[in-house]
Structures are given as C-alpha cells and as structure tokens.
Design an enzyme around this catalytic site. Structure first.
Site, mmCIF file in Angstrom:
data_model
loop_
_atom_site.group_PDB
_atom_site.id
_atom_site.type_symbol
_atom_site.label_atom_id
_atom_site.label_comp_id
_atom_site.label_asym_id
_atom_site.label_seq_id
_atom_site.Cartn_x
_atom_site.Cartn_y
_atom_site.Cartn_z
ATOM 1 N N LYS A 81 40.196 34.352 45.113
ATOM 2 C CA LYS A 81 40.050 33.598 44.195
ATOM 3 C C LYS A 81 40.879 32.487 43.866
ATOM 4 C CE LYS A 81 41.444 38.074 41.958
ATOM 5 N NZ LYS A 81 41.503 38.412 43.396
ATOM 6 N N TYR A 102 41.285 36.857 36.100
ATOM 7 C CA TYR A 102 40.658 38.180 35.957
ATOM 8 C C TYR A 102 40.006 38.791 34.477
ATOM 9 C CZ TYR A 102 43.603 39.352 39.774
ATOM 10 O OH TYR A 102 44.046 39.766 41.127
#
Length: 368
Positions: free
Chosen positions: A131, A216
C-alpha cells in the site's frame, strides 16, 4: 461530487472481522507451501517481509527480484534461495517459466506498483502489492483488470487486518461495549528525516504524508466504523521553505462523514511522531496508542485509560505472516482475499478526493 463506485468493493470492516476467524484451525492444510517472489529488496521487503517466512504455515520464500545482483546473491545465500530463482527488472517477465513461484509480493516505490503487478499477472502469478496500491485510481483499475483477465488474485498489503489489537478493538466496538459510535479520531505520522528518499519525490510516491501515513488513518476509519464515507473536507499545512517538502505535503487534516452520523477526524504528518486511534461511543471509548505500529500496540476500553486490554491472538504468529498465509490460503481454496485490489482502489479514490478538497478548500460529497 466524487464518484467512488461502491459496486464490487468489500467493506474494510467486514474484512478485518473475517481475518479473526481465519486462524490455523480453520485453514485447509495445503499440499505444499506456496512460493513467494519478493520484488524489491529495500527496507521493507528485506528488513520486514523476508524474515516473516519463518513464521508462515502455508508460504515460503522461493525467489528474489532486485536491480542489485550482488545484494540479491547475499540475501539468497542467507535465506536459502537458489541462484536460479534470482531475477532483475529486465528479465522479470521470465518468472512465467518458474513453477516454484506462485505469488509475487511487490515491495517497490509506489510509482512501480502498477507496472510490476500487471507484469506479474501477465506472467500467470498471483499478486500481493504493498500500500498505497498505486499513484492513482486509474492505475488501480488497470491492475485489477489485468489480474482479472489473467485469472489471478490481487491482494493489497493492509497488514492491520491481521493485527490482534485492531481485531480486538473492532470486535468490542461491534459488540456494543462503548454503545453507539459517535466520533472517530486518528493521527498517523513521524518526523521524516530522509531528505533524499523516494517518499519525498512526488513522481515516485504520489504524495507525501497522506499517501504514506494518512492511509492508516483512512483505513482505520473505514474498518473501525464498518462504513464507507459520504463526504470529505480536508486542509493542508506545509512549509514549502522546508527542503523536505518541495514536492510533497507535510500535514493534511481530513474529516469524513459516515452514513450512521459518525464523524471521523484524521491527520497525517511528516513533521511529528504520532500513532493513535480513538473511538468515542455514547457509553465509553476504545483507544489504541500506538494503534498500527509494527509491535507494542496498546488497547484501552472504558471511560479512559483505566482498563488496558490484552488482545486475543491474531490469525498467525505475526501480522505479516497472517497476511502472507491468507493470500496463500485464498489461492489454495479459490476464495477472494479480505483486502483485494478493490479495497486499495477504494482508498485511492478517497485520497484523490482528500487532495482535491484540500486544494479547493471545500467539502466534497462522495458519490455511491
């Protein structure tokens, strides 16, 4: 209004809860461990991912892809990878002829994710990609299409879906321990000191702290609420005189509005250290600090920090082993990963909206 197209997207909340049920006892015993090729021997691929295979039940390291032949040989000797399974970026496509390789894990700068995912799929390999998934939602769509056309699985490296503290927080929130969720907050950042690193070059990273750490906070907002945001409002604060931030942003604050009425307040930053998740309900709160660290995450439930909770074990010995083995099991049993390419696409569409909102200074509705 930003079109995010929810069709075919697996909710992050459901994905995380699913991970908690995929412990070793629930998994089918494979005939053999599936072989991974690690693409990129940088700090994450070499320092974090490769050492995890000793914890894996269903996965093994079989190949390396690197532009540094000497480094690849040293790593191969240390981890028992045969020299015939060493590749560079020019002969990468020849992995199609290697039956030892079942899955490719792309651990490269973001600007290389799309190319090496697509080439892996065209070579007949399943893909685990780090990611953020890519530089843009358009690249994400191309990656998903390439894997679908090749009949290969695509999973994104959202390790927190296999991390015990996050799983326990979600379980308790779903069980109603803090009542009806009203407010969510998360801040993620660190002091970025590597002035020459690729993360500060927009062409390679796609952006600054939002692409690196803000994802996140965004992911946590989605999997903790189990909802998809309806709107976003963002602001940016960056000192362009700071040589670190000539190309990318430092701080971005963004608010997300959810269908249930929950408001999420998130922050990413490259000039302060923070790793925090807070859920506020009408009967209490759940707090994690740090919440998404590699180790040492803490969880409190109650009115404040008077009651720390030890989470139940996760689905594997480490969050990374859980991630590696999950995709192996999905390949073996032909089921979809809990964090597929569509999950990465969803985040990139929201990130693009966050950047647009910050540029234009206005609230943006996110179209279903």
């Amino acid at each position: 209004m930003i079109d995010l197209d929810r069709r075919g997207v697996i909710l992050a909340g459901g994905g995380v809860l699913a991970a908690a049920t995929l412990g070793p006892a629930a998994w089918a015993a494979p005939q053999r461990k599936l072989g991974y090729a690690i693409v990129g021997l940088g700090a994450y691929g070499l320092g974090v991912i490769i050492p995890q295979f000793k914890h894996c039940r269903d996965s093994r390291l079989v190949a390396l892809v690197s532009g540094d032949a000497a480094k690849a040989r040293r790593v191969a000797a240390e981890y028992g990878v045969p020299e015939r399974n060493l590749y560079n970026y020019q002969n990468y496509d020849s992995i199609r002829d290697n039956p030892d390789i079942d899955i490719v894990y792309v651990c490269l700068p973001v600007s290389m994710h799309a190319e090496y995912t697509i080439r892996a799929a065209q070579a007949g390999k399943h893909v685990l990609c780090e990611k953020p998934m890519a530089l843009s939602s358009a690249e994400c769509e191309a990656m998903i299409a390439a894997c679908a056309q090749a009949g290969r699985k695509l999973m994104i490296g959202y390790r927190c879906h296999f991390e015990p503290t996050n799983l326990e927080a979600i379980r308790r929130a779903r069980a109603g321990e803090i009542g009806k969720l009203r407010y969510f907050r998360s801040e993620h950042g660190f002091v970025q000191r590597d002035t020459n690193g690729w993360r500060l070059k927009k062409a390679m990273s796609g952006g600054g702290s939002l692409m690196d750490m803000g994802i996140y906070a965004l992911q946590a907002a989605r999997y903790m609420t189990g909802e998809e945001p309806l709107a976003v409002y963002a602001t940016e604060r960056t000192d362009r005189n700071d040589p670190r931030f000539r190309e990318v942003e430092d701080m971005i604050a963004f608010d997300l509005e959810f269908p249930s009425g929950v408001l999420a307040s998130c922050m990413s930053m490259y000039s302060a250290n923070q790793n925090h998740i807070l859920l506020m309900g009408d009967k209490g709160r759940i707090e994690l600090e740090p919440g998404t660290a590699y180790a040492g995450n803490h969880l409190w439930v109650g009115a404040g920090r008077e009651r720390e909770i030890a989470p139940a074990p996760g689905p594997a010995a480490t969050q990374w082993a859980g991630q590696l083995d999950h995709l192996a099991q999905c390949v073996l049993t032909n089921r979809a990963p809990i964090v597929p390419g569509e999950e990465g696409l969803r985040d990139l569409r929201i990130i693009e909206a966050i950047y647009q909102s910050a540029r234009e200074g206005r609230r943006l509705a996110l179209r279903a």
